[in-house]
Motif scaffolding. Structure first.
Motif, short mmCIF file in Angstrom:
data_model
loop_
_atom_site.label_atom_id
_atom_site.label_comp_id
_atom_site.label_asym_id
_atom_site.label_seq_id
_atom_site.Cartn_x
_atom_site.Cartn_y
_atom_site.Cartn_z
N ILE A 44 0.86 -1.29 0.04
CA ILE A 44 0.28 0.21 -0.07
C ILE A 44 0.64 1.33 0.08
N LEU A 45 1.89 0.63 0.23
CA LEU A 45 2.76 1.77 0.82
C LEU A 45 3.48 2.39 -0.64
N VAL A 46 3.41 1.89 -1.80
CA VAL A 46 4.22 1.45 -2.90
C VAL A 46 2.95 2.44 -4.20
N ALA A 47 1.71 1.80 -3.58
CA ALA A 47 0.71 2.15 -4.29
C ALA A 47 0.48 3.44 -3.52
N ILE A 48 0.32 4.23 -2.65
CA ILE A 48 0.68 5.72 -2.76
C ILE A 48 1.71 5.98 -2.76
N LEU A 49 2.50 5.95 -2.89
CA LEU A 49 3.84 6.77 -3.66
C LEU A 49 4.03 7.10 -4.83
N LEU A 50 3.64 6.14 -5.74
CA LEU A 50 3.13 6.39 -7.14
C LEU A 50 1.68 6.76 -7.66
N GLY A 51 0.32 6.64 -6.49
CA GLY A 51 -0.75 8.06 -6.76
C GLY A 51 -0.57 8.62 -6.59
N ALA A 81 -3.58 -2.87 -4.88
CA ALA A 81 -3.17 -2.69 -3.93
C ALA A 81 -3.50 -3.50 -2.63
N PHE A 82 -4.32 -3.05 -1.73
CA PHE A 82 -4.85 -3.88 -0.52
C PHE A 82 -6.00 -5.10 -0.68
N VAL A 83 -6.28 -5.39 -2.55
CA VAL A 83 -7.14 -6.29 -2.63
C VAL A 83 -6.07 -7.59 -2.84
N VAL A 84 -4.73 -7.22 -3.41
CA VAL A 84 -4.48 -8.53 -4.21
C VAL A 84 -3.30 -8.46 -3.06
#
Length: 466
Positions: A44-51, A81-84
């Motif tokens: 989720i941190l990676v998803a926040i970073l990319l978003g 990210a959360f679902v996967v």
């Protein structure tokens, strides 16, 4: 890290150089999904970073291109990210549970003192326990994935065992009984296993292999073979000894007959004692032969003509006073039934007075035949009756034998499913003679548990006949 570096470059290239913001962010799903699979919730941190990278770069380079769609994509990164990551945690949890159960089963199998092996439908080894590896002389990794039949089954049995395996898989059912199967170890030694197996089925009910267990019985089989060879050798020596002793007894009896015809008085008495001694030797040889036949194998009983057996044995004692009124009846016995009458009638003649009278009776009762052999001899004291049929038990008279004859009689009767005992011919008066009684199953009747001895029949006078 390489994917994140590429993501930063694509963000800069599309916003700063191409002045676009609608296509490149689809690439960001790749690092988000991969990190979700590898790192689970930390992705989720990676998803926040990319978003955040998408939104901040749009504000920095082309704020006029920033739309609600950019915020939606950033939020979608976090959701994906959360679902996967959640699915990845569940999958890993199940994998760990499966692994834990598998390790637990493996530990159970490892402590077993027999070989356990799971063989797939393609004949490959899927699982083998530690004892099996030690027995066969392989490491576990050397066996897993190998063809079971090509690796451990001796060549002479390989194709037959392979065919049996395929047939068991085809019918989804293995043979339930235990079999003896040879296996060959890594060093080339052949072992004999007491083998038992069962078909494994999958969730759809289809066969996925066979799991088998084998206990090493090589030493037991070899010991049995050595014992059998020793038994056969001992029987050979015993047969030779019996044959030679019988020949010697026959010669001794022949010379005794010649001497008895030429001598008189006290010398004839000495010859009679000599004949009695030879007779005892013949009786011992006959008892030993009978006991050998009793213990050599368990002969199945069959219908036997009881009347014919009795009449044949009476004919062997033409000088005795034996009364018998019988009728044709068939009982369950074997060829050794004549030994029972030979022992009991012979005892009555041997231990009775010269004028002893013997009566043989047969009586039907509840699917059994009650046989009584009564004599007017010295009888059997009450203190001797309980042990009379035990091995080497002897009577109290000076003419008592070694006790083997009655032991053989009891063994035979019990083998036929009957029982044997001794009564007073006249109830309460042992000195008036003995009554040996035993039961035999009639042909066609079922064996039933022993019942208390039947009461003796009423005493009556015997009409003797030569």
């Amino acid at each position: 890290m390489a994917l994140l570096a590429i993501s930063v470059f694509l963000t800069y290239y599309f916003h700063a150089i191409l002045m676009l913001g609608t296509v490149f962010s689809h690439f960001f799903y790749i690092p988000i999904i991969l990190t979700a699979l590898w790192w689970e919730k930390r992705s989720i941190l990676v998803a926040i970073l990319l978003g955040g990278l998408v939104v901040i770069s749009s504000l920095f380079y082309r704020p006029e291109l920033l739309t609600l769609n950019d915020y939606g994509r950033a939020l979608m990164f976090v959701v994906i990210a959360f679902v996967v990551a959640s699915l990845s945690e569940q999958l890993k949890g199940r994998e760990q549970e499966v692994k834990r159960q598998r390790d637990l089963v493996q530990r159970y199998l490892d402590v077993a003192g027999v070989l356990f092996v799971a063989i797939g439908t393609d004949h490959t080894i899927r699982l083998v326990n530690r004892h099996g590896c030690e027995m066969l002389g392989y490491r576990e990794e050397e066996l897993l994935g190998k063809d079971w039949f090509d690796t451990v089954v001796p060549g002479a049995f390989r194709e037959a065992r392979r065919q049996t395996f395929n047939e068991a898989i085809a019918r989804k059912n293995t043979l339930p009984e235990q079999r003896e199967h040879p296996v060959v170890t890594r060093s080339g030694d052949e072992l004999i296993l007491a083998w038992q197996d069962t078909v494994l089925t999958g969730d759809d009910g289809g066969p996925i292999g066979i799991i088998g267990s084998g206990a090493d019985i090589t030493d037991r089989i070899r010991a049995e073979e050595e014992q059998r060879e020793a038994h056969d050798e001992a029987n050979l020596y015993l047969d030779i000894m019996t044959h030679d002793i019988n020949n010697a007894n026959a010669v001794a009896l022949g010379y005794a007959d010649l001497l008895e015809a030429t001598l008189d008085g006290g010398e004839q008495e000495m010859i009679r004692k000599l004949r009695n001694g030879v007779g005892r030797s013949i009786e011992i040889i006959q008892n030993v032969t009978t006991i050998r036949r009793l213990h050599s194998h368990e002969t199945a009983t069959k219908p036997v003509d009881l009347d014919a057996v009795i009449r044949t044995e009476i004919a062997h004692h033409p000088g005795a006073r034996i009364a018998y009124r019988g009728k044709p009846v068939r009982v369950m016995a074997d060829d050794l039934l004549s030994e029972v009458f030979a022992n009991l009638i012979g005892n009555s003649i041997k231990f009775g007075d010269p004028g002893v009278e013997i009566t043989v009776r047969i009586e039907e009762q509840d699917g059994e035949m009650l046989v009584s052999i009564e004599d007017t001899g010295v009888g059997v004291p009450d203190t001797v009756k309980p042990i009379l049929f035990t091995r080497f038990a002897r009577g109290t008279s000076s003419r008592s034998g070694k006790g083997l004859g009655l032991y053989i009689t009891r063994t035979l009767i019990e083998r036929y499913g009957g029982r044997v005992w001794v009564d007073d011919r006249v109830p309460g008066r042992p000195e008036c003679g003995a009554a040996f009684r035993f039961t035999l199953l009639q042909s066609g009747s079922r064996q039933k548990p022993p019942a208390p001895p039947a009461p003796p029949p009423a005493c009556r006078m015997i009409t003797a006949r030569p």
